[in-house]
Motif scaffolding. Structure first.
Motif, PDB file in Angstrom:
ATOM      1  N   UNK A  19       0.830  -1.217   0.000  1.00 23.80           N
ATOM      2  CA  UNK A  19       0.000   0.000   0.000  1.00 23.80           C
ATOM      3  C   UNK A  19       0.863   1.265   0.000  1.00 23.80           C
ATOM      4  N   UNK A  20       0.390   2.282  -0.691  1.00 22.25           N
ATOM      5  CA  UNK A  20       1.085   3.568  -0.748  1.00 22.25           C
ATOM      6  C   UNK A  20       0.304   4.611   0.040  1.00 22.25           C
ATOM      7  N   UNK A  21       1.030   5.423   0.809  1.00 20.89           N
ATOM      8  CA  UNK A  21       0.439   6.519   1.563  1.00 20.89           C
ATOM      9  C   UNK A  21       1.092   7.819   1.142  1.00 20.89           C
ATOM     10  N   UNK A  22       0.377   8.928   1.333  1.00 23.47           N
ATOM     11  CA  UNK A  22       0.903  10.239   0.980  1.00 23.47           C
ATOM     12  C   UNK A  22       0.791  11.181   2.176  1.00 23.47           C
ATOM     13  N   UNK A  23       1.858  11.952   2.380  1.00 26.29           N
ATOM     14  CA  UNK A  23       1.874  12.954   3.442  1.00 26.29           C
ATOM     15  C   UNK A  23       2.245  14.329   2.888  1.00 26.29           C
ATOM     16  N   UNK A  24       3.463  14.484   2.368  1.00 25.06           N
ATOM     17  CA  UNK A  24       3.865  15.785   1.850  1.00 25.06           C
ATOM     18  C   UNK A  24       2.936  16.276   0.750  1.00 25.06           C
ATOM     19  N   UNK A  25       2.279  15.365   0.059  1.00 21.92           N
ATOM     20  CA  UNK A  25       1.339  15.737  -1.008  1.00 21.92           C
ATOM     21  C   UNK A  25       0.016  16.268  -0.476  1.00 21.92           C
ATOM     22  N   UNK A  26      -0.273  16.026   0.806  1.00 21.04           N
ATOM     23  CA  UNK A  26      -1.589  16.325   1.376  1.00 21.04           C
ATOM     24  C   UNK A  26      -1.561  17.738   1.946  1.00 21.04           C
ATOM     25  N   UNK A  27      -1.965  18.691   1.116  1.00 21.38           N
ATOM     26  CA  UNK A  27      -1.877  20.104   1.499  1.00 21.38           C
ATOM     27  C   UNK A  27      -3.214  20.804   1.304  1.00 21.38           C
ATOM     28  N   UNK A  28      -3.509  21.210   0.098  1.00 18.95           N
ATOM     29  CA  UNK A  28      -4.724  21.978  -0.191  1.00 18.95           C
ATOM     30  C   UNK A  28      -5.898  21.057  -0.516  1.00 18.95           C
ATOM     31  N   UNK A  29      -7.124  21.563  -0.408  1.00 17.71           N
ATOM     32  CA  UNK A  29      -8.281  20.752  -0.815  1.00 17.71           C
ATOM     33  C   UNK A  29      -8.191  20.308  -2.277  1.00 17.71           C
ATOM     34  N   UNK A  30      -7.648  21.168  -3.121  1.00 19.59           N
ATOM     35  CA  UNK A  30      -7.521  20.818  -4.538  1.00 19.59           C
ATOM     36  C   UNK A  30      -6.591  19.626  -4.720  1.00 19.59           C
TER      37      UNK A  30
END
Length: 363
Positions: free
Chosen positions: A233-244
């Motif tokens: 499974x892949x998770x994202x953190x630094x990518x999770x910023x703006x609603x867009x």
């Protein structure tokens, strides 16, 4: 209630083993560096917020209150969302700390813990993921055994300097404790898509809970593509910023798990919104940790208690602090923390400890 005083503090609190020394692909560290924001209302009530020090870019100074005072003077802190939407901040980290302090004041003004203002309680205690820096095979196994003894169920390890090093570390954990710990590793954007794809496939026999942010934050299409090629499974953190950006991730099915954080999203409310939107797509969330002190750790607990879509263990390095800035430190029992029940964040910051660990001139 109106804001009558604003203070800011840059603090450095030493860390202890097994957290220290904590090596990521960027650096090694043995201290937690945070910005604390204190808001005082006209009735004497105080609210506290926290954000981590900036490491990639211009660092914060601890003098941020000087610019905040004319902006925040006279603002009603109980109108948290409306107030923050109408204000302009020089840095999103500072915005997040101010917003957290407003939530603290809002809860105190209403006499309720923050999680009730967020819609909770969904849970009365929060499961924690223990953390470690990049380690050798043998040291990773030693730390994993210690965390099992401490009662943790989940381990997050830093990674990202070299795939072979990452694989050896993962083998060390599995050789030492088998499947007694859920395992996550975080390369902090360290790999190219080609290296990420191979690493994800090489990790499949080790049954990771997820591989966190292995590539650059803008590589959403690549994350979606690689996710379809591996059982890791892949998770994202630094990518999770703006609603867009969150909508893009979900629309492209680019992640199995999202890790929002207050300082990246702009506050407690924005972090909760990420989790709610992700829930609509069936994607669970974890509250990310940035080597947090008591105020931000308490905010994590309230977010998890007030939002159903934080079902997994949330990242935590709190047990690695030599001392916290709270009068009564938060307690970890068998890998879990109870959600504070006092109004607001449910904590009391000790001004003497803030002075003890403050670095730089007062603001």
């Amino acid at each position: 209630m109106k804001i009558s005083r604003v203070d800011s503090f840059l603090v450095e609190v030493p860390q202890k083993a097994p957290i220290a020394p904590y090596h990521s692909r960027y650096r090694g560290q043995s201290v937690t560096r945070s910005i604390l924001i204190r808001l005082e209302a006209d009735d004497g009530t105080e609210g506290w917020g926290e954000a981590p020090q900036v490491y990639l870019g211009d660092p914060l100074t601890g003098r941020e209150a000087e610019a905040l005072r004319p902006t925040l003077a006279g603002v009603d802190p109980t109108d948290v969302v409306a107030a923050c939407d109408g204000l302009t901040f020089e840095h999103i980290y500072i915005q997040s700390a101010v917003e957290m302090a407003m939530w603290d004041l809002a809860g105190k003004a209403r006499g309720v813990p923050l999680y009730r203002l967020l819609g909770g309680p969904c849970r009365s205690e929060v499961e924690l993921a223990a953390c470690m820096g990049i380690q050798s095979h043998d040291r990773a196994g030693e730390i994993a055994r210690l965390y099992v003894e401490m009662g943790f169920s989940t381990l997050k390890a830093k990674a990202g300097r070299d795939p072979e090093e990452d694989l050896a570390m993962v083998r060390g954990v599995r050789d030492a404790v088998g499947d007694r710990l859920e395992l996550r590793i975080d390369p902090n954007t360290g790999y190219s898509p080609e290296a990420c794809e191979q690493l994800a496939k090489d990790l499949e026999p080790y049954r990771l809970q997820y591989l966190e942010q292995p590539m650059g934050e803008d590589l959403i299409d690549e994350s979606a593509r690689i996710r379809g090629l591996t059982s890791t499974p892949l998770a994202l953190n630094e990518s999770v910023t703006t609603p867009e950006r969150v909508r893009e991730i979900l629309d492209k099915e680019a992640a199995d798990v999202l890790l929002p954080d207050t300082y990246q999203c702009g506050g407690v409310w924005a972090t909760k919104r990420v989790a709610e939107v992700a829930a609509s797509a069936g994607v669970p969330c974890v509250v990310h940790c940035a080597h947090d002190l008591g105020p931000k750790t308490a905010a994590m607990l309230h977010l998890a208690a007030g939002t159903p879509n934080f079902p997994l263990a949330n990242d935590c390095t709190y047990y690695g602090l030599v001392e916290d800035v709270l009068v009564r430190p938060l307690e970890i029992r068998a890998g879990r923390m109870a959600v504070p029940q006092a109004p607001g964040l449910g904590i009391e910051v000790d001004p003497e400890k803030v002075r003890k660990y403050r670095v730089g001139p007062p603001a």
